[in-house]
Design a protein around this motif. Structure first.
Motif, mmCIF file in Angstrom:
data_model
loop_
_atom_site.group_PDB
_atom_site.id
_atom_site.type_symbol
_atom_site.label_atom_id
_atom_site.label_comp_id
_atom_site.label_asym_id
_atom_site.label_seq_id
_atom_site.Cartn_x
_atom_site.Cartn_y
_atom_site.Cartn_z
ATOM 1 N N ASP A 258 0.807 -1.222 0.000
ATOM 2 C CA ASP A 258 0.000 0.000 0.000
ATOM 3 C C ASP A 258 0.838 1.268 0.000
ATOM 4 O O ASP A 258 0.341 2.326 -0.390
ATOM 5 C CB ASP A 258 -0.923 0.006 1.221
ATOM 6 N N GLU A 261 1.242 2.710 -3.543
ATOM 7 C CA GLU A 261 0.020 3.352 -4.013
ATOM 8 C C GLU A 261 -0.252 4.641 -3.242
ATOM 9 O O GLU A 261 -0.731 5.628 -3.817
ATOM 10 C CB GLU A 261 -1.163 2.390 -3.868
ATOM 11 N N SER A 262 0.055 4.659 -1.952
ATOM 12 C CA SER A 262 -0.152 5.879 -1.164
ATOM 13 C C SER A 262 0.748 6.995 -1.655
ATOM 14 O O SER A 262 0.330 8.161 -1.732
ATOM 15 C CB SER A 262 0.114 5.595 0.317
ATOM 16 N N VAL A 265 -0.795 8.371 -4.820
ATOM 17 C CA VAL A 265 -1.959 9.205 -4.514
ATOM 18 C C VAL A 265 -1.503 10.572 -4.004
ATOM 19 O O VAL A 265 -2.052 11.615 -4.393
ATOM 20 C CB VAL A 265 -2.864 8.504 -3.481
ATOM 21 N N LEU A 395 -1.766 10.705 4.431
ATOM 22 C CA LEU A 395 -3.161 10.612 4.016
ATOM 23 C C LEU A 395 -4.024 10.404 5.247
ATOM 24 O O LEU A 395 -3.590 9.793 6.234
ATOM 25 C CB LEU A 395 -3.361 9.461 3.030
ATOM 26 N N TRP A 399 -5.240 4.451 1.150
ATOM 27 C CA TRP A 399 -5.156 5.136 -0.139
ATOM 28 C C TRP A 399 -6.407 4.944 -0.986
ATOM 29 O O TRP A 399 -6.706 5.767 -1.841
ATOM 30 C CB TRP A 399 -3.919 4.676 -0.905
ATOM 31 N N ARG A 400 -7.155 3.881 -0.764
ATOM 32 C CA ARG A 400 -8.382 3.661 -1.547
ATOM 33 C C ARG A 400 -9.521 4.570 -1.107
ATOM 34 O O ARG A 400 -10.410 4.878 -1.911
ATOM 35 C CB ARG A 400 -8.818 2.206 -1.422
ATOM 36 N N LEU A 405 -4.844 14.903 1.798
ATOM 37 C CA LEU A 405 -3.426 14.797 2.098
ATOM 38 C C LEU A 405 -3.088 15.893 3.098
ATOM 39 O O LEU A 405 -3.201 17.076 2.783
ATOM 40 C CB LEU A 405 -2.591 14.953 0.812
#
Length: 409
Positions: A258, A261-262, A265, A395, A399-400, A405
Motif C-alpha cells: 500500500d 500506491e499511497s 496518490v 493521508l 489510499w483507496r 493529504l
C-alpha cells in the motif's frame, strides 16, 4: 476429410467381407466427417468479433463499460462459438471471473450459440482497482460443428488498452500560512520571464553580463540592462522518491504494497493542487514510466492537458527504481529553469540524498521536502536538521478511501 475417407474404406472393405456392423459404422463416419469438414472450412468465415471501450482512461475506483459483440454473417449456423480474450494481470471484470487459457494466461471467456446472420452483444464492466496499464486481447476463437465437436480455431489480433490513473485528494496544510504585509521579508522575488521583454533600465551592480543590452549601451553612452516582465506562473516540479519502498528481491508487487500506491496518490494530489493554484507543474521519478528512459519525467507546463500527462506518468510508473534518486536530482538541476521550486516526496531516510538536496538549493532552486509514511515526522525532522525546509505528510486514511493529504505536524 480423413473421417470421410475412412468411412468409405470401411464400407467397401465390409461389403466384401459381408460384415453389416462395419458397414453401418462406415455409413455413420461418412456424413459426420462431411459435417465436420464443412464447419472446419467455413465455421469461422463471416464471424465478426469486436470489443468496444468508450474511453481509454479511468481513475482507481471507476468502472469502464465494455461491449463485446459477435456476428455470424453467413447462412451456416454455429452450434457453439467460444472466445477467449487474453487479459493482462489484475484485470477485473465485474460480471465474470477470468479463466485460465490454454496458453497459461488469464482470459475472459465467452460462448454463444448462433443462428444464421445472428448478432449478439454482451455488456460487461471493467473495474479499475489499481493504477497501471491494462490490456484485453488478442482473442482466440474456436467453433464447433452441429455435433458439438471442435471444428476450427482462429485468432482475432486486435487489442484494447486502458490506463488507470491514481486517485487524487484535497491537500490541506496544517501549519499557519504567512500573511501578506507585515514586517516579514519575502524569501524570493518574482522570476523574470525571458520571453516578455519590457525595455531597458540603468545598469545596477550585480546585474549579469548577459543581461546587459550592449547595442543600447553603445547608443546611449551609458550601461543599461534588459528589463523583463515578471513571470505570471511559478514553476513547480514534484520529485517522487520510490527507492527502497519495495524490496528488490521481490519479483512482483503484492496486494499489500500500500505504501507505493499511497505515494502515488500523494504525488497526484500535489500535482493537482499546484495546478489549481495556477503553477506550471511537472513530475519526476527515478523509475520506469514507459519507453526506454530510466527517468520518468514530465517537464513543467501550464497547459490544460498537463495534469493528465502527469497522472498518466504515475499510472505507468513501476514500483522499482531504475536509478538512484540522487541521479534524478542531478538531472533536474540540468534540465529545469532556475527559480523552479522542487517538492521532494519521500518515504525513506533522507540521509543518502541530503547532500544532493543542498546542492540543488545552492543552485537557485527552492527545495521543499515532504516526509511520507509511518515515520513521516522523524523523516521531516532529519531533513530540517540539515537546513532543508521539510514537513511531514500523510493521508487521512487508506489510499483507496482517503479524502485529504495532510501536510504539517
Amino acid at each position: 476429410m480423413r473421417e470421410v475417407a475412412l468411412g468409405i474404406a470401411l464400407v467397401v472393405f465390409a461389403s466384401f467381407l459381408d460384415v453389416p456392423a462395419i458397414i453401418l459404422l462406415g455409413l455413420v463416419l461418412v456424413p459426420t466427417g462431411a459435417i465436420r469438414e464443412v464447419w472446419a472450412r467455413r465455421g469461422l468465415e463471416g464471424i465478426e468479433y469486436r470489443r468496444h471501450l468508450p474511453r481509454s482512461r479511468a481513475v482507481v475506483g471507476d468502472e469502464i463499460p465494455i461491449d463485446i459483440s459477435v456476428w455470424n454473417r453467413k447462412a451456416l449456423p454455429l452450434a457453439w462459438l467460444q472466445v477467449e480474450d487474453e487479459a493482462s494481470a489484475r484485470v477485473v471484470v465485474r460480471e465474470r471471473d477470468l479463466a485460465r487459457a490454454e496458453s497459461g494466461a488469464l482470459a475472459l471467456r465467452n460462448a454463444w450459440t448462433l443462428a444464421p446472420y445472428e448478432r449478439v452483444v454482451r455488456h460487461f464492466h471493467v473495474v479499475a482497482e489499481r493504477r497501471g496499464i491494462y490490456r484485453l486481447g488478442p482473442a482466440r476463437l474456436e467453433v464447433g460443428d452441429l455435433l458439438a465437436r471442435p471444428a476450427a480455431t482462429g485468432t482475432s489480433p486486435g487489442t484494447d488498452t486502458w490506463i488507470v490513473r491514481p486517485r487524487s485528494v484535497a491537500v490541506r496544510t496544517l501549519v499557519s500560512e504567512q500573511r501578506w504585509g507585515g514586517e516579514l521579508r519575502a524569501r524570493r522575488g518574482l522570476v523574470d520571464d525571458p520571453t516578455r521583454y519590457a525595455g531597458v533600465r540603468p545598469y545596477q551592480p550585480g546585474d549579469p553580463l548577459r543581461g546587459v543590452h550592449w547595442k543600447a549601451t553603445a547608443r546611449l553612452g551609458r550601461p543599461v540592462s534588459k528589463r523583463f516582465d515578471p513571470a505570471r506562473q511559478r514553476e513547480v516540479v514534484v520529485a517522487l522518491d520510490i527507492e527502497g519502498v519495495v524490496a528488490p528481491s521481490r519479483p512482483a508487487v503484492s496486494d499489500d504494497d500500500d505504501l507505493v500506491e499511497s505515494l502515488c496518490v500523494a504525488a497526484a494530489s500535489l500535482v493537482r493542487h499546484f495546478r489549481a493554484e495556477g503553477a506550471a507543474v511537472g513530475l519526476a521519478a527515478a523509475g520506469h514510466g514507459g519507453g526506454n528512459r530510466t527517468m520518468a519525467y514530465v517537464a513543467p507546463g501550464g497547459s490544460e492537458p498537463q495534469l493528465g500527462r502527469c497522472l498518466d506518468l504515475l499510472a505507468r510508473l513501476g514500483p522499482f527504481p531504475a536509478a538512484p534518486f540522487e541521479r534524478l536530482l542531478t538531472m533536474l538541476v540540468r534540465t529545469i529553469r532556475p527559480g523552479t521550486s522542487l517538492v521532494v516526496l519521500s518515504a525513506r531516510d533522507p540521509a543518502s540524498y541530503l547532500p544532493a538536496l543542498r546542492r540543488v538549493g545552492r543552485s537557485g532552486f527552492p527545495v521543499r521536502h515532504l516526509g511520507f509514511g509511518p515515520a513521516a515526522p522523524a523523516l521531516a525532522a532529519r531533513a530540517r536538521a540539515a537546513a532543508i525546509e521539510s514537513s511531514p505528510a500523510r493521508l487521512d486514511g487508506p489510499w483507496r478511501t482517503a479524502t485529504a493529504l495532510l501536510i504539517g505536524p
